[in-house]
Design a protein around this motif. Structure first.
Motif, short mmCIF file in Angstrom:
data_model
loop_
_atom_site.label_atom_id
_atom_site.label_comp_id
_atom_site.label_asym_id
_atom_site.label_seq_id
_atom_site.Cartn_x
_atom_site.Cartn_y
_atom_site.Cartn_z
N LEU A 1 42.27 1.44 -4.46
CA LEU A 1 43.03 1.37 -5.47
C LEU A 1 43.28 -0.31 -6.17
CD1 LEU A 1 45.32 2.73 -7.55
CD2 LEU A 1 46.86 2.17 -5.60
N VAL A 2 42.89 -0.30 -7.43
CA VAL A 2 42.97 -1.55 -7.91
C VAL A 2 44.29 -1.53 -8.82
CG1 VAL A 2 41.91 -3.66 -9.43
CG2 VAL A 2 40.54 -2.28 -7.71
N HIS A 3 45.29 -2.66 -8.62
CA HIS A 3 46.34 -2.41 -9.37
C HIS A 3 46.83 -3.89 -9.60
CE1 HIS A 3 50.02 -1.33 -11.36
NE2 HIS A 3 50.84 -1.81 -10.39
N ASN A 4 47.00 -4.48 -10.91
CA ASN A 4 47.60 -5.65 -11.31
C ASN A 4 46.71 -6.84 -10.60
OD1 ASN A 4 49.60 -4.73 -12.95
ND2 ASN A 4 51.01 -4.66 -11.15
N GLY A 5 45.29 -6.43 -10.39
CA GLY A 5 44.35 -7.47 -9.99
C GLY A 5 44.49 -7.60 -8.46
N VAL A 43 49.72 4.89 -7.79
CA VAL A 43 50.59 3.81 -8.26
C VAL A 43 51.34 4.61 -9.18
CG1 VAL A 43 48.97 2.72 -9.75
CG2 VAL A 43 50.97 1.65 -8.78
N ASP A 44 52.53 4.64 -9.28
CA ASP A 44 53.57 4.94 -10.58
C ASP A 44 53.73 3.72 -11.42
OD1 ASP A 44 55.75 3.42 -9.33
OD2 ASP A 44 56.51 5.26 -8.38
N SER A 61 56.53 -1.09 -1.94
CA SER A 61 56.75 -2.10 -2.74
C SER A 61 55.35 -2.98 -2.91
CB SER A 61 58.03 -2.84 -2.68
OG SER A 61 57.60 -3.54 -1.49
N GLU A 62 55.37 -3.66 -4.01
CA GLU A 62 54.20 -4.72 -4.32
C GLU A 62 54.26 -5.69 -3.30
OE1 GLU A 62 52.87 -5.50 -8.51
OE2 GLU A 62 55.14 -5.37 -8.49
N GLN A 63 55.54 -5.94 -2.69
CA GLN A 63 55.61 -6.77 -1.55
C GLN A 63 55.16 -6.41 -0.26
OE1 GLN A 63 58.40 -6.17 -3.77
NE2 GLN A 63 57.66 -8.04 -5.24
N VAL A 64 54.50 -5.21 -0.17
CA VAL A 64 54.12 -4.63 1.17
C VAL A 64 55.30 -4.32 2.00
CG1 VAL A 64 52.15 -4.51 2.63
CG2 VAL A 64 52.02 -5.85 0.67
#
Length: 185
Positions: A1-5, A43-44, A61-64
Motif C-alpha cells: 500500500l502506498v500512501h502519502n509517499g 487506508v481510510d 496510526s501514521e506514527q505506526v
C-alpha cells in the motif's frame, strides 16, 4: 500500500512495516499487533491503516501505533479477516469466516451481515475484494460473491422481535390462565 509517499506492507511472520524517507519502521505482536501475519491493508480518509490477520483487525496510526483492535474479545463473531476494503464513504468492509462486517470509521461501531441478510454465505475468501471505480464493493466467498453500492445497504436499526414459544419453570411448562396471567401471586 502506498500512501502519502510511504510504503506500507504486511508480512507473513514479522508484522506490519512502513518505509518512510529511507527509514523502515516495524510493528509486531510484541508492540500490540494482534498477529505477525498481516494479510491485507487499506487506508481510510483519516490516514489510518487497517490491517487484517487470521486473529482480527488492527487500526494503526501514521506514527505506526495501534489505535484500535477488533477480534472476538470485543464482539466479532470470528477472528479470521480474509479481505478488507475502505469504501470511500466512511466504512471498512471485512470478509471474514463469520460473515460480512461493516465498520464505521468514525466511531468504530460495526454490524455483521449473514446469509439471511442476502450475503453469499458466512465464509469469505482471502483477498477476494475490490472497490470498483463506480463505488461498488465486490467481495467473494465460498458460495459466490456479493456486489453492492455501500450507500444502499441499510443499517440494522431495530432488533428482531422476541417471540416466546414456551415457558417452563423447573422443567414444568406453564400456560396462561383465562385472564392472560401466567402466574398469580
Amino acid at each position: 500500500l502506498v500512501h502519502n509517499g510511504d510504503l506500507w506492507f504486511g508480512s507473513l511472520g514479522q508484522g506490519l512495516f512502513k518505509f518512510h524517507q529511507g527509514q523502515l519502521y516495524n510493528l509486531d505482536s510484541e508492540q500490540g499487533l494482534l498477529s505477525n501475519l498481516v494479510f491485507m491493508l487499506s487506508v481510510d480518509t483519516k490516514n489510518r491503516i487497517w490491517a487484517s490477520s487470521e486473529v482480527g483487525l488492527n487500526v494503526v496510526s501514521e506514527q505506526v501505533k495501534i489505535i484500535q483492535t477488533f477480534d472476538r474479545t470485543n464482539g466479532l463473531k470470528n477472528d479470521a479477516i480474509w479481505s478488507l476494503v475502505y469504501d470511500q464513504q466512511g466504512s471498512v468492509w471485512l470478509g471474514t469466516s463469520g460473515g460480512l462486517i461493516r465498520i464505521n470509521t468514525s466511531d468504530f461501531s460495526y454490524e455483521t451481515y449473514v446469509k439471511a441478510d442476502g450475503t453469499q454465505g458466512l465464509e469469505y475468501n482471502f483477498g477476494a475484494v475490490w472497490l470498483a471505480p463506480d463505488g461498488r464493493v465486490f467481495i467473494g466467498g465460498s458460495q459466490g460473491f456479493n456486489q453492492f453500492y455501500p450507500n444502499t445497504i441499510a443499517a440494522h436499526l431495530q432488533p428482531a422481535n422476541i417471540v416466546l414459544t414456551e415457558i417452563s419453570i423447573l422443567g414444568k411448562t406453564i400456560s396462561p390462565t383465562h385472564n392472560n396471567a401466567l402466574i398469580s401471586v
